[in-house]
Scaffold this motif. Structure first.
Motif, mmCIF file in Angstrom:
data_model
loop_
_atom_site.group_PDB
_atom_site.id
_atom_site.type_symbol
_atom_site.label_atom_id
_atom_site.label_comp_id
_atom_site.label_asym_id
_atom_site.label_seq_id
_atom_site.Cartn_x
_atom_site.Cartn_y
_atom_site.Cartn_z
ATOM 1 N N PRO A 232 42.602 35.361 32.655
ATOM 2 C CA PRO A 232 42.382 36.523 33.531
ATOM 3 C C PRO A 232 42.821 36.244 34.961
ATOM 4 C CG PRO A 232 40.310 35.398 33.091
ATOM 5 C CD PRO A 232 41.327 34.756 32.196
ATOM 6 N N THR A 234 41.279 36.805 37.593
ATOM 7 C CA THR A 234 40.190 36.264 38.405
ATOM 8 C C THR A 234 40.180 34.731 38.394
ATOM 9 O OG1 THR A 234 38.736 36.492 36.475
ATOM 10 C CG2 THR A 234 38.690 38.255 38.138
ATOM 11 N N VAL A 235 40.747 34.123 37.351
ATOM 12 C CA VAL A 235 40.863 32.667 37.285
ATOM 13 C C VAL A 235 42.101 32.203 38.030
ATOM 14 C CG1 VAL A 235 41.246 30.701 35.751
ATOM 15 C CG2 VAL A 235 39.573 32.450 35.131
ATOM 16 N N ARG A 237 43.780 33.529 40.356
ATOM 17 C CA ARG A 237 43.839 33.774 41.806
ATOM 18 C C ARG A 237 43.330 32.590 42.616
ATOM 19 N NH1 ARG A 237 38.986 35.162 44.200
ATOM 20 N NH2 ARG A 237 37.255 35.635 42.791
ATOM 21 N N HIS A 238 42.652 31.650 41.967
ATOM 22 C CA HIS A 238 42.157 30.472 42.673
ATOM 23 C C HIS A 238 43.231 29.394 42.847
ATOM 24 C CE1 HIS A 238 37.983 31.727 42.784
ATOM 25 N NE2 HIS A 238 38.064 32.061 41.512
#
Length: 266
Positions: A232, A234-235, A237-238
């Motif tokens: 995803p 959200t992962v 983006r780190h």
């Protein structure tokens, strides 16, 4: 970085880390000018490594180490200033050997001819065997960090050097089109898998035991998912490399190494 193969994985950054560790190790050893003196030093290091692997190093005296190496206590002090320096050299030479063995493994013809899926299986199986062989060393290092947190730094640095050839090999096999994200996913995947293996090295776990094929199966699935599975946004983006341009990411044909603290806490 798409074209990185095993031979290219020992780029500038990995070489610098290895040379830096070798230089630190050399500072802790007194000069051995003659062949006989070097042989005695090597016997001491071999005895020390065996004691570390047995988990007996902390309770061992310098006299015991010298006796196991077949030399005198005076011979020990001619080569090492104290037991603490000796322990550091034993650990760092062991880590350098692990990194060198890992690099050789990625050049194995059977691995070179394997599909990316098979290569991931063989990669995890290789590292499970490494953790099995060196569980005593890992336990000793963990015990050391209870008193000196920075004693884990050589493991952290050499660990990254050790996995870079695998990430390069798997990138080439998977046809990765973007160096930065694949490198990030690779480091994250190995960090997760190594964490599971380290826990299994320290404890007789009920699940994912270090001596079971179950650990190989789960480790393979974890690494496969991190490298080539759908993750995803959200992962991803780190990713600490996400803001860098391709030119900034590539250094001598390989990706810039992200800050490990960012990977641990980001």
């Amino acid at each position: 970085w798409v074209n990185l193969g095993p031979a290219a994985a020992d780029g500038v950054l990995a070489q610098e880390a290895t040379l830096r560790e070798s230089a630190k190790t050399a500072e802790l050893m007194l000069p051995a000018k003659q062949a006989r003196s070097r042989l005695t030093r090597d016997r001491l290091l071999a005895a020390g490594r065996e004691l570390v692997n047995q988990g007996a190093f902390e309770a061992t005296s310098i006299s015991d180490i010298a006796s196991a190496a077949g030399c005198s206590v005076g011979a020990f002090y001619q080569r090492f200033p104290d037991k603490e320096a000796f322990f550091t050299v034993v650990i760092e030479t062991a880590l350098e050997d692990i990194a060198a063995d890992a690099k050789r493994f990625t050049a194995n013809k059977r691995l070179a001819d394997a599909s990316v899926e098979r290569a991931i299986v063989e990669t995890v199986r290789y590292w499970v065997n490494v953790f099995r062989r060196h569980r005593g060393l890992l336990r000793s290092m963990i015990n050391k960090t209870l008193h000196a947190e920075d004693s884990w730094d050589p493991v952290r640095e050499m660990g990254l050097v050790s996995v870079e050839p695998f990430i390069g090999m798997l990138a080439a096999k998977s046809g990765a089109s973007n160096a930065g994200p694949f490198y990030y996913r690779g480091v994250a995947g190995f960090q997760i898998v190594f964490g599971v293996m380290l826990n299994a090295s320290l404890h007789r776990t009920v699940l994912l035991n270090l001596d079971s094929d179950e650990l190989v199966a789960w480790g393979t699935e974890i690494l496969r998912h991190c490298l080539i599975g759908a993750l995803p946004a959200t992962v991803l983006r780190h990713n600490p490399l996400r803001a860098k341009s391709q030119a900034e990411i590539m250094i001598a044909g390989k990706p810039a190494r992200p800050d490990f603290r960012a990977l641990r806490h980001g």
